[in-house]
Write an enzyme that holds these catalytic residues in place. Structure first.
Site, PDB file in Angstrom:
ATOM      1  N   SER A 180       0.787  -0.975  -0.029  1.00 47.51           N
ATOM      2  CA  SER A 180       0.094  -0.041   0.037  1.00 47.51           C
ATOM      3  C   SER A 180       0.696   1.174  -0.146  1.00 47.51           C
ATOM      4  O   SER A 180       0.053   2.245  -0.044  1.00 47.51           O
ATOM      5  CB  SER A 180      -1.132  -0.052   1.101  1.00 47.51           C
ATOM      6  OG  SER A 180      -2.087  -0.787   0.888  1.00 47.51           O
ATOM      7  N   LYS A 183       0.376   3.736  -2.668  1.00 45.77           N
ATOM      8  CA  LYS A 183      -0.460   5.006  -2.668  1.00 45.77           C
ATOM      9  C   LYS A 183      -0.130   6.164  -2.679  1.00 45.77           C
ATOM     10  O   LYS A 183      -0.452   7.265  -3.006  1.00 45.77           O
ATOM     11  CB  LYS A 183      -1.464   4.635  -1.543  1.00 45.77           C
ATOM     12  CG  LYS A 183      -2.602   3.599  -1.790  1.00 45.77           C
ATOM     13  CD  LYS A 183      -3.492   3.531  -0.506  1.00 45.77           C
ATOM     14  CE  LYS A 183      -4.495   2.297  -0.752  1.00 45.77           C
ATOM     15  NZ  LYS A 183      -3.978   1.020  -0.682  1.00 45.77           N
ATOM     16  N   SER A 373      -5.855   4.015   3.962  1.00 46.21           N
ATOM     17  CA  SER A 373      -5.402   3.074   2.998  1.00 46.21           C
ATOM     18  C   SER A 373      -6.529   2.329   2.160  1.00 46.21           C
ATOM     19  O   SER A 373      -6.738   1.186   1.937  1.00 46.21           O
ATOM     20  CB  SER A 373      -4.566   1.960   3.509  1.00 46.21           C
ATOM     21  OG  SER A 373      -3.772   1.408   2.433  1.00 46.21           O
TER      22      SER A 373
END
Length: 540
Positions: A180, A183, A373
């Protein structure tokens, strides 16, 4: 420096510097930059009568240790907005349910207050004037923590956030699976290419066929069907800046326009032409992420009120959204005949508009997707980057557009491989040095539009995916509230990238990336101890 003086100085430096130096954002977060995809015509509310809050981005996935999730960080961000330091929205590929503003996890110090807003937005006293750590000092401070066997294969980069200069690294240029922390790339590209006040618009227009109306998807996964008083973002009521667009408000506008024209019975179709390509993610599981289509409500969660880490998602997000809209029209006295269906073609550009609602600004959406997230929201924002770059709004087009924009910003892209915007794809690769470069760009005075990347980072022990970390027994509890970082979790992969203020009050950017067979919680605690070491030394 005496222990007492050092501790006092450290606390001042972290509370002020971590959020202050990194987040001098009050007047800059909405600075428009570059060309943009779909600017909002409104600057105040999200719609003529938007009234709802948001369906959490943070339910979409969590940073659980289960294996395939990106990093669904649970945790709940506080209300976002440029004036709110702990602002932020929900989460993404690995995201969690929604942590409370004040840490309340079983392993978190529940009596500790969240960082003070005033301190967070104050200027850093020691900031840039403090001497930067040296490579030797950092190595001495981190060697023991990096030797923890639970980390498996570990790479790290530490940079000076003031100028992006690499201060220390081990394998810093080696591509690793980011999970993640992908991102961060999506967020930087989006805020660079899209004006921060851009909003995602959902419209209803007259259809091509007589008696038909068309619900036009604008790529806003946070559009909510919930009543305003039932909507929460990260477990907190939404404020005016973070409240999502309301499907109920859209139905009300549409019904009023139809009845004013003497119409109370219509047929309904929906337009999904904004996106291209296969809507199914490589790691689609109908829990961490649903089909990526431009029309859905409450991020396609089967239960929009769910607080589960990876809630069940509906199989047909667009169809479910259309059905919900038809029901809301019926409540307003307009009957929809038959079952809503996908439109045969895109709605005509000149089609009369019967209603429209707008999402929060891209700046607020970026904060939300980082804090919790949020996978679904991250993929939607990545497609907005693709549209702005005149690329197909698909997984491939979005990855190409993000890569293109980061290259334009001077980010070294050697070894970087992007397959999505959320980090759920195991084939993504980013070196630690690139992650710290992204964070340094967000902290740079030359890129004020990128500041929401920093304000959206979870706060250790308090918000988002870090809500239940840095607690008692972690070995990093003293750093709670002093670190902001994006988490990442996939099977065997754990990453952490963010900002920290050292003992001298200097803001640093760091990235730790691991691949290990150790339990996820064990590996994450080891990474947290690495970051915590940066708060306790000047490292000269």
């Amino acid at each position: 420096m005496g222990a007492g003086v050092g501790a006092a100085r450290r606390r001042r430096g972290t509370a002020v510097g971590l959020f202050g130096a990194a987040l001098l954002v009050a007047g800059t977060v909405l600075t428009p930059v570059g060309a943009h995809a779909q600017p909002s015509p409104t600057s105040g509310g999200h719609s003529a009568e938007h009234g709802d809050d948001d369906n959490q981005g943070d339910h979409g996935g969590r940073d659980g240790g289960d294996g395939r999730k990106g990093d669904h960080g649970k945790g709940k961000p506080g209300p976002s907005g440029s004036s709110s330091p702990s602002s932020s929205p929900s989460s993404g590929p690995g995201r969690r349910a929604e942590p409370p503003l004040v840490s309340g996890g079983s392993d978190s110090p529940t009596t500790r207050p969240a960082p003070d807003t005033g301190a967070v937005l104050a200027g850093a006293e020691n900031g840039p004037e403090a001497a930067a750590p040296t490579a030797q000092g950092l190595q001495q401070a981190l060697t023991a923590a990096l030797a923890d066997k639970s980390l498996g294969t570990v790479t790290i980069a530490v940079a000076d956030a003031a100028d992006g200069r690499l201060l220390y690294g081990s394998g810093e240029n080696t591509p690793a699976t980011p999970a993640s922390t992908t991102k961060l790339a999506t967020a930087v590209a989006a805020l660079s290419v899209l004006p921060a006040d851009t909003r995602l618009t959902t419209r209803v227009v007259r259809g091509a066929d007589p008696g038909t109306i068309t619900l036009v998807g604008g790529g806003d996964p946070t559009l909510t069907a919930l009543p305003a008083d039932q909507v929460q973002i990260g477990g907190q009521p939404a404020d005016a800046d973070t409240a999502p667009a309301s499907l109920e408000a859209l139905a009300r506008q549409t019904a009023e326009a139809l009845k004013a024209a003497g119409t109370t019975t219509v047929r309904l179709d929906y337009d999904l032409s904004l996106y291209a390509g296969n809507p199914q993610h490589h790691n689609h599981d109908a829990a961490n992420i649903a089909l990526v289509v431009p029309l859905m409500v409450d991020e396609a969660r089967s239960d929009p009120r769910s607080r589960e880490d990876a809630p069940a998602r509906v199989a047909d997000p667009a169809g479910a959204a259309a059905d919900a809209f038809a029901a809301l029209l019926a409540a307003q006295g307009v009957t929809v005949e038959g079952k809503a269906k996908s439109a045969a073609g895109p709605a005509a550009a000149e089609a009369p508009v019967l209603g429209r609602v707008d999402s929060p600004t891209v700046a607020r959406l970026v904060e939300r997707l980082l804090t919790t997230s949020d996978n679904q929201l991250a993929e939607a924002i990545a497609r907005q980057v693709a549209l702005a770059a005149h690329q197909p709004a698909s997984f491939e087009g979005a990855a190409a557009a993000v890569t293109q924009e980061l290259t334009r910003l001077g980010v070294p892209m050697t070894g970087v491989v992007l397959n999505d915007g959320s980090g759920l794809h195991p084939g993504n690769a980013i070196p630690p040095a690139v992650l710290v470069r992204l964070l340094a760009l967000a902290a740079s005075d030359q890129h004020p539009a990128l500041r929401p990347v920093l304000t959206g980072l979870p706060v250790a022990g308090f918000t988002g995916t870090l809500n239940k970390r840095y607690g008692t027994g972690s070995g990093a509890a003293d750093a709670a509230g002093l670190i902001r970082a994006k988490t990442g979790t996939l099977s065997g992969v754990n990453t952490l990238a963010g900002t920290v203020v050292d003992a001298d009050g200097r803001l640093l950017a760091f990235a730790v990336m691991t691949r290990t067979t150790a339990p996820a919680d064990t590996a994450r605690a080891a990474m947290d101890r690495i970051a915590a070491r940066l708060t306790t030394c000047g490292c000269h």
